[in-house]
Design a protein around this motif. Structure first.
Motif, PDB file in Angstrom:
ATOM      1  N   MET A   1       0.850  -1.185   0.000  1.00 25.62           N
ATOM      2  CA  MET A   1       0.000   0.000   0.000  1.00 25.62           C
ATOM      3  C   MET A   1       0.890   1.242   0.000  1.00 25.62           C
ATOM      4  SD  MET A   1      -2.905  -1.283   2.753  1.00 25.62           S
ATOM      5  CE  MET A   1      -4.202  -0.151   2.290  1.00 25.62           C
ATOM      6  N   ARG A   2       0.447   2.252  -0.722  1.00 21.06           N
ATOM      7  CA  ARG A   2       1.201   3.500  -0.772  1.00 21.06           C
ATOM      8  C   ARG A   2       0.409   4.586  -0.057  1.00 21.06           C
ATOM      9  NH1 ARG A   2       1.491   7.700  -4.301  1.00 21.06           N
ATOM     10  NH2 ARG A   2       0.085   6.683  -5.800  1.00 21.06           N
ATOM     11  N   TYR A   3       1.129   5.468   0.645  1.00 15.21           N
ATOM     12  CA  TYR A   3       0.485   6.486   1.464  1.00 15.21           C
ATOM     13  C   TYR A   3       0.805   7.883   0.962  1.00 15.21           C
ATOM     14  CZ  TYR A   3       0.286   2.363   4.443  1.00 15.21           C
ATOM     15  OH  TYR A   3       0.077   1.097   4.913  1.00 15.21           O
ATOM     16  N   ASP A   4      -0.123   8.787   1.168  1.00 18.65           N
ATOM     17  CA  ASP A   4       0.054  10.194   0.828  1.00 18.65           C
ATOM     18  C   ASP A   4       0.721  10.893   2.009  1.00 18.65           C
ATOM     19  OD1 ASP A   4      -0.114  12.879   0.249  1.00 18.65           O
ATOM     20  OD2 ASP A   4      -2.281  12.885  -0.112  1.00 18.65           O
ATOM     21  N   ASP A   5       1.949  11.309   1.813  1.00 18.75           N
ATOM     22  CA  ASP A   5       2.703  11.915   2.907  1.00 18.75           C
ATOM     23  C   ASP A   5       2.044  13.177   3.444  1.00 18.75           C
ATOM     24  OD1 ASP A   5       4.576   9.933   2.717  1.00 18.75           O
ATOM     25  OD2 ASP A   5       6.091  11.151   1.696  1.00 18.75           O
ATOM     26  N   GLN A   6       1.280  13.874   2.614  1.00 21.59           N
ATOM     27  CA  GLN A   6       0.700  15.152   3.034  1.00 21.59           C
ATOM     28  C   GLN A   6      -0.674  15.004   3.696  1.00 21.59           C
ATOM     29  OE1 GLN A   6       2.643  17.842   2.871  1.00 21.59           O
ATOM     30  NE2 GLN A   6       4.141  16.373   2.072  1.00 21.59           N
ATOM     31  N   ALA A   7      -1.243  13.806   3.631  1.00 16.07           N
ATOM     32  CA  ALA A   7      -2.583  13.611   4.180  1.00 16.07           C
ATOM     33  C   ALA A   7      -2.559  13.723   5.698  1.00 16.07           C
ATOM     34  CB  ALA A   7      -3.123  12.248   3.766  1.00 16.07           C
ATOM     35  N   ARG A   8      -3.636  14.201   6.248  1.00 19.31           N
ATOM     36  CA  ARG A   8      -3.756  14.310   7.697  1.00 19.31           C
ATOM     37  C   ARG A   8      -4.244  12.985   8.278  1.00 19.31           C
ATOM     38  NH1 ARG A   8      -3.433  19.292   9.949  1.00 19.31           N
ATOM     39  NH2 ARG A   8      -3.440  21.097   8.551  1.00 19.31           N
ATOM     40  N   LEU A   9      -3.696  12.625   9.427  1.00 15.58           N
ATOM     41  CA  LEU A   9      -4.164  11.463  10.180  1.00 15.58           C
ATOM     42  C   LEU A   9      -4.872  11.952  11.432  1.00 15.58           C
ATOM     43  CD1 LEU A   9      -1.046   9.079  10.030  1.00 15.58           C
ATOM     44  CD2 LEU A   9      -3.021   9.117   8.510  1.00 15.58           C
ATOM     45  N   TRP A 208     -14.594  -2.255   1.589  1.00 15.11           N
ATOM     46  CA  TRP A 208     -13.760  -1.100   1.939  1.00 15.11           C
ATOM     47  C   TRP A 208     -12.519  -1.034   1.051  1.00 15.11           C
ATOM     48  CZ3 TRP A 208      -8.741  -1.643   4.034  1.00 15.11           C
ATOM     49  CH2 TRP A 208      -8.068  -0.415   4.152  1.00 15.11           C
ATOM     50  N   PHE A 209     -11.868  -2.173   0.805  1.00 15.55           N
ATOM     51  CA  PHE A 209     -10.684  -2.165  -0.060  1.00 15.55           C
ATOM     52  C   PHE A 209     -10.996  -1.530  -1.411  1.00 15.55           C
ATOM     53  CE2 PHE A 209      -8.348  -5.373   2.534  1.00 15.55           C
ATOM     54  CZ  PHE A 209      -7.095  -4.794   2.473  1.00 15.55           C
ATOM     55  N   SER A 210     -12.171  -1.811  -1.941  1.00 16.59           N
ATOM     56  CA  SER A 210     -12.501  -1.284  -3.269  1.00 16.59           C
ATOM     57  C   SER A 210     -12.696   0.222  -3.250  1.00 16.59           C
ATOM     58  CB  SER A 210     -13.757  -1.972  -3.811  1.00 16.59           C
ATOM     59  OG  SER A 210     -14.917  -1.531  -3.127  1.00 16.59           O
ATOM     60  N   HIS A 211     -12.890   0.797  -2.056  1.00 14.22           N
ATOM     61  CA  HIS A 211     -13.097   2.244  -1.940  1.00 14.22           C
ATOM     62  C   HIS A 211     -11.986   2.931  -1.147  1.00 14.22           C
ATOM     63  CE1 HIS A 211     -17.181   2.117  -3.604  1.00 14.22           C
ATOM     64  NE2 HIS A 211     -17.370   1.010  -2.894  1.00 14.22           N
ATOM     65  N   ALA A 212     -10.931   2.216  -0.827  1.00 17.72           N
ATOM     66  CA  ALA A 212      -9.913   2.729   0.090  1.00 17.72           C
ATOM     67  C   ALA A 212      -9.215   3.988  -0.417  1.00 17.72           C
ATOM     68  CB  ALA A 212      -8.875   1.652   0.390  1.00 17.72           C
ATOM     69  N   VAL A 213      -9.177   4.193  -1.730  1.00 19.37           N
ATOM     70  CA  VAL A 213      -8.481   5.369  -2.277  1.00 19.37           C
ATOM     71  C   VAL A 213      -9.462   6.421  -2.781  1.00 19.37           C
ATOM     72  CG1 VAL A 213      -6.457   3.993  -2.868  1.00 19.37           C
ATOM     73  CG2 VAL A 213      -8.232   4.356  -4.584  1.00 19.37           C
ATOM     74  N   ASP A 214     -10.752   6.251  -2.500  1.00 19.30           N
ATOM     75  CA  ASP A 214     -11.753   7.183  -3.029  1.00 19.30           C
ATOM     76  C   ASP A 214     -11.650   8.571  -2.417  1.00 19.30           C
ATOM     77  OD1 ASP A 214     -12.671   5.086  -4.514  1.00 19.30           O
ATOM     78  OD2 ASP A 214     -14.630   4.920  -3.521  1.00 19.30           O
ATOM     79  N   ASP A 215     -11.337   8.649  -1.137  1.00 14.38           N
ATOM     80  CA  ASP A 215     -11.317   9.933  -0.438  1.00 14.38           C
ATOM     81  C   ASP A 215      -9.921  10.541  -0.519  1.00 14.38           C
ATOM     82  OD1 ASP A 215     -11.402  12.098   1.301  1.00 14.38           O
ATOM     83  OD2 ASP A 215     -12.668  11.061   2.771  1.00 14.38           O
TER      84      ASP A 215
END
Length: 289
Positions: A1-9, A208-215
């Motif tokens: 899985m790849r993550y967006d470094d700028q996204a807020r957690l 959920w996996f199928s929508h994990a990158v939607d937001d």
């Protein structure tokens, strides 16, 4: 899985602990015991030792302060445990839009044992959802067992699958499916109500996996085919038949509580291929053949 470094957690969803009173529930009685019992049986643990009263170790195992530092996607590289914040945020953001009246809940990590609304649980049960306090409890040491003892390939997507499965149980608690299974007397076997409950949670994880990158605001930026393969591999590793074969050298379908490797793979795949929770009706008459 790849993550967006700028996204807020949002680390506030981690390590929240119980809400309200926490009665110890008798084994076999009360909705709060369902999921814990079946996981105990699956892993060959004496159910009488899974939920009990008494002292516990500190919930979250001292990790809650570490999660507080997980505020951006870039923190995952610095502290790998931050990936669980990313998973939790994404899963809850999806269900918040897909499930009417969805209620956000906490994920509490622990080591050794933890006091819950379902009683005191030891780490032997692995991750579980307690409907009595609407909390997912996560022993992070389980993921080592998933690879070393159960033979899964592992990886971030395998871990995300396990967590998404537990959130699937929360959705079932909200829809009433969990209560209906309890009222049915559960039972065991490949087509039992308990197995249908677990397979539906697998299917919800796949959705959920199928929508994990939607937001675009969430930290999960990419789910590759290899990630999906690893999630399916993990689902197979926790199939009743696989675990029974490893533990006792034979398979006894009449005692299944979660479903076979093939069943778990099939329903996880259905979830991410359709992306539709309505296609996860494992309780339909001909759903399990």
């Amino acid at each position: 899985m790849r993550y967006d470094d700028q996204a807020r957690l949002d680390p506030s969803q981690m390590g929240g602990g119980r809400r309200g009173p926490s009665p110890v529930l008798a084994l076999g009685g009360g909705a709060g015991a369902i999921v814990v019992i079946v996981i105990a049986l699956l892993f060959g643990v004496d159910p009488g030792q899974v939920l009990q009263g008494g002292a516990t170790t500190d919930p979250a195992g001292g990790r809650s302060s570490a999660f507080a530092q997980c505020t951006r996607g870039s923190d995952i590289e610095r502290d790998r445990d931050c990936r669980f914040v990313a998973f939790t945020n994404s899963i809850q953001d999806y269900w918040g839009g897909a499930q009417p009246d969805y209620q956000e809940i906490d994920v509490t990590t622990f080591e050794g044992s933890v006091s819950t609304g379902c009683g005191t649980a030891s780490s032997e049960v692995g991750p579980f959802y307690c409907p009595a306090d609407t909390t997912v409890y996560l022993d992070l040491g389980f993921f080592d067992q998933l690879t070393t003892q159960l033979g899964a390939r592992g990886g971030d997507a395998a871990e995300a699958y396990v967590l998404a499965h537990e959130f699937g149980h929360h959705v079932q608690n909200l829809t009433g499916a969990m209560q209906r299974v309890q009222g049915s007397g559960q039972g065991t076997g490949p087509t039992s109500a308990g197995v249908r409950l677990e397979l539906q949670a697998d299917c919800y994880a796949g959705v959920w996996f199928s929508h994990a990158v939607d937001d675009p605001d969430d930290a999960i930026a990419e789910v590759s085919q290899d990630d999906l393969d690893r999630a399916v591999d993990a689902a197979a590793a926790v199939g009743d038949d696989r675990i029974q074969q490893k533990a006792q050298g034979q398979v006894t379908p009449e005692s299944w509580t979660h479903g076979s490797a093939a069943q778990r793979q099939a329903w996880l795949r259905r979830g991410f291929q359709t992306g539709d929770p309505a296609r996860c009706d494992t309780f339909a008459r001909d759903a399990l053949r």
